[in-house]
Design a protein around this motif. Structure first.
Motif, PDB file in Angstrom:
ATOM      1  N   GLU A  19       0.941  -1.241  -0.118  1.00  0.00           N
ATOM      2  CA  GLU A  19       0.138  -0.275  -0.149  1.00  0.00           C
ATOM      3  C   GLU A  19       0.778   1.359   0.286  1.00  0.00           C
ATOM      4  OE1 GLU A  19      -3.629   2.099   2.308  1.00  0.00           O
ATOM      5  OE2 GLU A  19      -3.067  -0.551   3.493  1.00  0.00           O
TER       6      GLU A  19
ATOM      7  N   ASN B 180       1.616   3.639  -4.522  1.00  0.00           N
ATOM      8  CA  ASN B 180       1.475   4.525  -5.979  1.00  0.00           C
ATOM      9  C   ASN B 180       2.994   5.584  -5.919  1.00  0.00           C
ATOM     10  OD1 ASN B 180      -1.381   4.502  -5.937  1.00  0.00           O
ATOM     11  ND2 ASN B 180      -1.228   6.027  -3.428  1.00  0.00           N
TER      12      ASN B 180
ATOM     13  N   PRO C  92      -1.123   6.465 -11.072  1.00  0.00           N
ATOM     14  CA  PRO C  92      -2.389   6.012 -10.731  1.00  0.00           C
ATOM     15  C   PRO C  92      -4.115   5.719 -11.982  1.00  0.00           C
ATOM     16  CG  PRO C  92      -2.231   8.217 -10.743  1.00  0.00           C
ATOM     17  CD  PRO C  92      -1.056   7.485 -10.953  1.00  0.00           C
TER      18      PRO C  92
ATOM     19  N   LYS D 250      -9.667   2.044  -0.333  1.00  0.00           N
ATOM     20  CA  LYS D 250      -8.762   3.203  -0.323  1.00  0.00           C
ATOM     21  C   LYS D 250      -7.146   3.287  -0.953  1.00  0.00           C
ATOM     22  CE  LYS D 250      -7.502   2.328   4.253  1.00  0.00           C
ATOM     23  NZ  LYS D 250      -7.118   2.591   5.529  1.00  0.00           N
ATOM     24  N   THR D 251      -7.304   2.531  -1.340  1.00  0.00           N
ATOM     25  CA  THR D 251      -5.362   2.606  -2.547  1.00  0.00           C
ATOM     26  C   THR D 251      -6.335   2.871  -4.002  1.00  0.00           C
ATOM     27  OG1 THR D 251      -4.335   1.335  -0.795  1.00  0.00           O
ATOM     28  CG2 THR D 251      -3.848   2.112  -3.180  1.00  0.00           C
TER      29      THR D 251
ATOM     30  N   ARG E 243      -8.161   6.261  -4.108  1.00  0.00           N
ATOM     31  CA  ARG E 243      -7.212   7.488  -3.907  1.00  0.00           C
ATOM     32  C   ARG E 243      -6.982   8.110  -5.446  1.00  0.00           C
ATOM     33  NH1 ARG E 243      -5.817   5.522   1.619  1.00  0.00           N
ATOM     34  NH2 ARG E 243      -4.131   4.733   0.581  1.00  0.00           N
ATOM     35  N   GLY E 244      -6.186   6.499  -5.956  1.00  0.00           N
ATOM     36  CA  GLY E 244      -6.059   6.726  -7.165  1.00  0.00           C
ATOM     37  C   GLY E 244      -6.946   7.461  -8.080  1.00  0.00           C
ATOM     38  N   TRP E 245      -7.876   6.728  -8.364  1.00  0.00           N
ATOM     39  CA  TRP E 245      -9.456   7.709  -8.931  1.00  0.00           C
ATOM     40  C   TRP E 245      -9.275   8.840  -8.728  1.00  0.00           C
ATOM     41  CZ3 TRP E 245     -12.022   7.832 -12.249  1.00  0.00           C
ATOM     42  CH2 TRP E 245     -13.107   8.179 -13.067  1.00  0.00           C
ATOM     43  N   LYS E 246      -9.059   9.381  -7.479  1.00  0.00           N
ATOM     44  CA  LYS E 246      -9.505  10.936  -6.936  1.00  0.00           C
ATOM     45  C   LYS E 246      -7.637  11.829  -7.307  1.00  0.00           C
ATOM     46  CE  LYS E 246      -9.334  14.193  -2.896  1.00  0.00           C
ATOM     47  NZ  LYS E 246      -8.253  15.289  -3.768  1.00  0.00           N
ATOM     48  N   THR E 247      -7.108  10.942  -7.387  1.00  0.00           N
ATOM     49  CA  THR E 247      -5.343  11.422  -8.450  1.00  0.00           C
ATOM     50  C   THR E 247      -6.172  11.548  -9.809  1.00  0.00           C
ATOM     51  OG1 THR E 247      -4.243  10.934  -6.586  1.00  0.00           O
ATOM     52  CG2 THR E 247      -2.794  11.415  -8.194  1.00  0.00           C
TER      53      THR E 247
ATOM     54  N   ASP F  83      -8.443  14.559 -10.473  1.00  0.00           N
ATOM     55  CA  ASP F  83      -7.572  15.803 -10.003  1.00  0.00           C
ATOM     56  C   ASP F  83      -6.706  16.632 -11.184  1.00  0.00           C
ATOM     57  OD1 ASP F  83      -9.220  16.012  -8.175  1.00  0.00           O
ATOM     58  OD2 ASP F  83      -7.550  15.668  -6.183  1.00  0.00           O
TER      59      ASP F  83
END
Length: 617
Positions: free
Chosen positions: A444, A448, A453, A474-475, A478-482, A485
C-alpha cells in the motif's frame, strides 16, 4: 515492344480505359480478387504472379496451381521476346527486362552458384547472418528477381540521400493518418535510454503509442554536464507540443534515477499529463522490496549462503551432486529473482540434508577453507525451512498470477487486478497474520510511488472488473481521485465525472441493458465503452483514453533502438539532419515489420560493428 496480344495478363483483368491517349497506364480491376489498380501491364503481371515492390499487392485469390500456369505463360512470352529481339535495349529509357549479352549466362547459373555468390557478399562485407531472415531483405530479393536481368543497384549517393527522404516521407504520411485518432484515444510518449557504445554517451529514444500505431519519434545523445537535463526536458516538451498536450495522456519513462527529477519539472509545464514508470520494472522492484522485509531478508541471505557453498562444493568435488542456480521459469526469474533463489533451495531440502550428512561432504570439509558449521546447522534445522516455506506461500500467488497475463502488453487495470487477486489468494491461505499485514502495508505504501494512478482508474473503468468492491478500496479510490484532479482541472466537470461513474456502477441506462452486461467479459474494454457508454459521454471519453494506453516499454526494446544502427560517427558526415532521418526511418520500419508479423534483423542479436555508412558523402 511486345504486342498487346502477347501479354497474357490482360485476359485476367477488366480494363476501364487509359489516362492519356496511347498511354500504357490504364485503369483495371483484377477478375480474381476484384481489387482496382492504376498502372501499366508491368503492374498487371506483378499482381498476378505475386511480385511485390512495384506498387501493387499479390493477388490473394490466385491458387498455387494457377499461379504456376501463369508463370509458365510468362516464361514462354519472355523466350519469344528474346528470340525476336535479343538486343532490345534503348539508351536513356527505363526498361524492366533489358536483354543484354550477359543475361543468358546469368540465367544459366545453378542455384548453388547463386547461393555461393550471396554468401561471399555476406562474408566479405561483414554482414549479419540475421539479415537473411529479414522480411525487407527477402522483399528486396523478390523485387530484383521480378525486374529481371540487367537490374543495377542505385548509387550510394542516392541511398544516402534521395531514398532516405522518400522513405521518411512515406512514413510521415502514415503517421499523419494515425495522428487523426489521438484526440479520441489519447496517446502515450515513451522514453527509453540506452548506452551508445560508439560514443560513450546516453542515448534516449522517444516513441509514441496509441491503438492505431506505435511509432518512433526522435533520438538524442546526452553527455554528462549541466545542460544534459535541460536538453532532455526541452526535447520532450517540444514533442508534447508537436503531438498536442491534450492528446498526450501519459509519459512512460525508463530512465533510472533521473525519472523523478524530470517528472517534477515536466509536470510544472504540463500539469494534466501523467508521468508513469514502466510496469514491468515497477513490479520487479515491488517484488524485490517485499523480499527486503526484515524476516524475509534473513531467509534470502541464508539461501544465498547455502547456494554459494553448494556451488563451491560442486565445482571442487568429484561427487555426483548437481545444483543449478538457473530457474526453469524465466518470467519468475525476471520479476522475482529472490523468490526463485529461495524456491530453488527449498526444492532441494532433502538432497541438501543428505549431502551435509554424507561421508563425501565430511572429507571435502577437511581440505576446504572456511567454517561450514553454521550452514550445516541451517540446513539440518527447522527454522530456516519454516521461514522459507512462509515466504514462498506469501509470494507464490504474486509470481504465479504474473504469468497469467502479459505484463509487458497489459492494459490499464490489469496490474491492479493482479494486486487484488494476489492478496486475496494469500489471505485465503490462512497463514501468519503478522507477516501478511507487513506485506499489505508495504504494498500500500509503495504502490502509488511505483505505479501510476491510471492503473487504479483503469481497474475501476475496465468492464471486466465490474463489481469488485472498488468503492471500498482506499488505495484504489485515492488513485481515482488523483486521476480526476489531474485530468480535469474544473471542479464542475470533476463532479460530473463522479456522477457518471455512479450511473455506471448502478447499471442505469444503457449500462443495465442485457447486451451490455453480457459483453463485459467478451468485448474489448474500449469497444465496450464505445458501444455502451454513450449516455455518459464525459466518462466514456475518459475511460476510452485510459484503457487505450500501454504500461510498459517492452515494445520499444523489441524494436532495436539506436545501438543497432551503424556507428553514429560514421554516418555523421552525411549531416546531422540526415542522421536523424536515417534513425527515424530505420526504427519505424523495424516497428512496422513487427506490427505486420514480419521478421526484421533489427530485432535480433547483432554482432560486430557495422560501418555500412562510412563512405557516404
Amino acid at each position: 515492344m511486345a504486342s498487346e496480344s502477347d501479354k497474357w495478363g490482360w485476359k485476367h483483368v477488366s480494363v476501364f480505359g487509359g489516362f492519356d491517349k496511347g498511354s500504357g497506364t490504364k485503369r483495371w480491376k483484377c477478375n480474381h480478387c476484384n481489387v482496382r489498380y492504376n498502372g501499366s501491364y508491368s503492374r498487371v503481371r506483378a499482381h498476378l504472379l505475386g511480385f511485390t515492390g512495384v506498387g501493387v499487392k499479390s493477388c490473394p485469390a490466385i491458387e498455387k496451381s494457377l499461379r504456376e500456369e501463369l508463370r509458365i505463360l510468362e516464361e514462354e512470352r519472355f523466350q519469344r521476346k528474346k528470340k525476336k529481339n535479343p538486343l532490345n535495349t534503348k539508351i536513356g529509357k527505363r526498361i524492366k527486362n533489358p536483354q543484354i549479352n550477359f543475361s543468358s549466362s546469368v540465367r544459366s547459373l545453378a542455384k548453388e552458384d547463386v547461393d555461393e555468390i550471396v554468401a561471399r557478399c555476406f562474408y566479405a562485407d561483414g554482414l549479419s547472418m540475421n539479415i537473411v531472415n529479414s522480411s525487407y531483405f527477402q522483399e528486396m530479393v523478390r523485387a530484383i528477381s521480378a525486374f529481371g536481368p540487367g537490374y543495377e543497384l542505385p548509387p550510394k549517393e542516392m541511398l544516402c540521400d534521395t531514398f532516405i527522404s522518400k522513405e521518411k516521407a512515406k512514413l510521415e504520411k502514415a503517421i499523419a493518418v494515425v495522428r487523426e485518432s489521438w484526440p479520441h484515444t489519447g496517446c502515450t510518449i515513451i522514453c527509453v535510454n540506452s548506452l551508445d557504445g560508439s560514443l560513450g554517451c546516453l542515448c534516449i529514444n522517444f516513441f509514441i503509442s496509441s491503438p492505431r500505431g506505435f511509432m518512433f519519434l526522435k533520438s538524442i545523445d546526452i553527455n554528462e554536464g549541466d545542460e544534459a537535463d535541460d536538453l532532455f526536458i526541452n526535447v520532450l516538451s517540444d514533442l508534447i507540443i508537436e503531438v498536442g498536450p491534450r492528446n498526450v495522456l501519459q509519459i512512460i519513462s525508463h530512465l533510472g534515477q533521473a525519472s523523478s527529477a524530470f517528472e517534477s519539472v515536466l509536470l510544472t509545464k504540463f500539469p494534466r499529463i501523467f508521468w508513469s514508470h514502466c510496469t514491468s520494472h515497477s513490479i520487479q522492484v515491488l517484488m524485490e522490496e517485499i523480499a527486503e522485509l526484515d524476516w524475509m531478508k534473513s531467509v534470502v541471505s541464508c539461501a544465498r549462503g547455502i547456494e554459494q557453498i553448494v556451488l563451491t562444493y560442486q565445482q571442487s568435488s568429484s561427487c555426483a551432486f548437481y545444483y543449478s542456480p538457473e530457474s526453469s521459469d524465466e518470467l519468475s526469474m525476471r520479476f522475482a529473482p529472490s523468490y526463485c533463489l529461495v524456491q530453488n533451495i527449498y526444492q532441494m531440502k532433502e538432497a541438501l540434508q543428505d549431502l551435509v550428512t554424507s561421508n563425501e561432504w565430511k572429507l571435502w570439509k577437511l581440505n576446504a577453507p572456511g567454517d561450514f558449521l553454521s550452514t550445516e546447522t541451517t540446513i539440518l534445522g527447522d527454522e530456516f525451512w519454516g521461514r522459507a516455506q512462509l515466504m514462498l506461500q506469501l509470494c507464490e500467488p504474486f509470481v504465479r498470477l504474473a504469468g497469467t497475463f502479459n505484463i509487458d502488453k497489459s492494459i490499464m487495470g490489469d496490474v491492479y487486478n493482479w494486486r487484488v487477486q494476489s492478496l486475496e489468494n494469500v489471505r485465503n491461505m490462512g497463514i501468519d497474520d503478522i507477516a501478511l499485514n507487513q506485506m499489505e502495508l508495504l504494498i500500500e505504501s509503495r504502490w502509488n510511488v511505483l505505479l501510476s494512478p491510471l492503473h487504479a482508474a483503469g481497474y475501476m473503468l475496465n468492464p471486466r472488473y465490474f463489481g469488485r468492491g472498488q468503492s471500498k478500496d482506499k488505495t484504489l479510490m485515492r488513485g481515482w481521485k488523483t486521476t480526476l484532479d489531474r485530468y480535469e482541472p474544473e471542479s464542475a466537470l470533476r463532479h460530473l465525472l463522479r456522477e457518471q461513474l455512479s450511473i455506471y456502477w448502478r447499471l442505469e441506462g444503457s449500462f443495465g441493458e442485457e447486451d451490455a452486461m453480457e459483453c463485459r467479459d467478451k468485448m474489448d474494454p474500449v469497444t465496450w465503452w464505445e458501444n455502451f457508454g454513450f449516455e455518459t459521454p464525459h466518462l466514456q471519453t475518459l475511460a476510452i483514453k485510459i484503457l487505450c494506453q500501454v504500461s510498459s516499454v517492452s515494445l520499444c526494446r523489441e524494436s532495436g533502438s539506436c545501438e543497432n544502427l551503424p556507428c553514429r560517427e560514421n554516418i555523421r558526415r552525411m549531416g546531422v539532419e540526415r542522421i536523424e532521418d536515417l534513425i527515424f526511418v530505420r526504427n519505424n520500419l523495424s516497428l512496422l515489420g513487427q506490427r505486420s508479423g514480419h521478421v526484421s534483423c533489427s530485432s535480433m542479436p547483432r554482432t560486430g560493428n557495422s560501418c555500412c555508412a562510412s563512405e557516404c558523402p
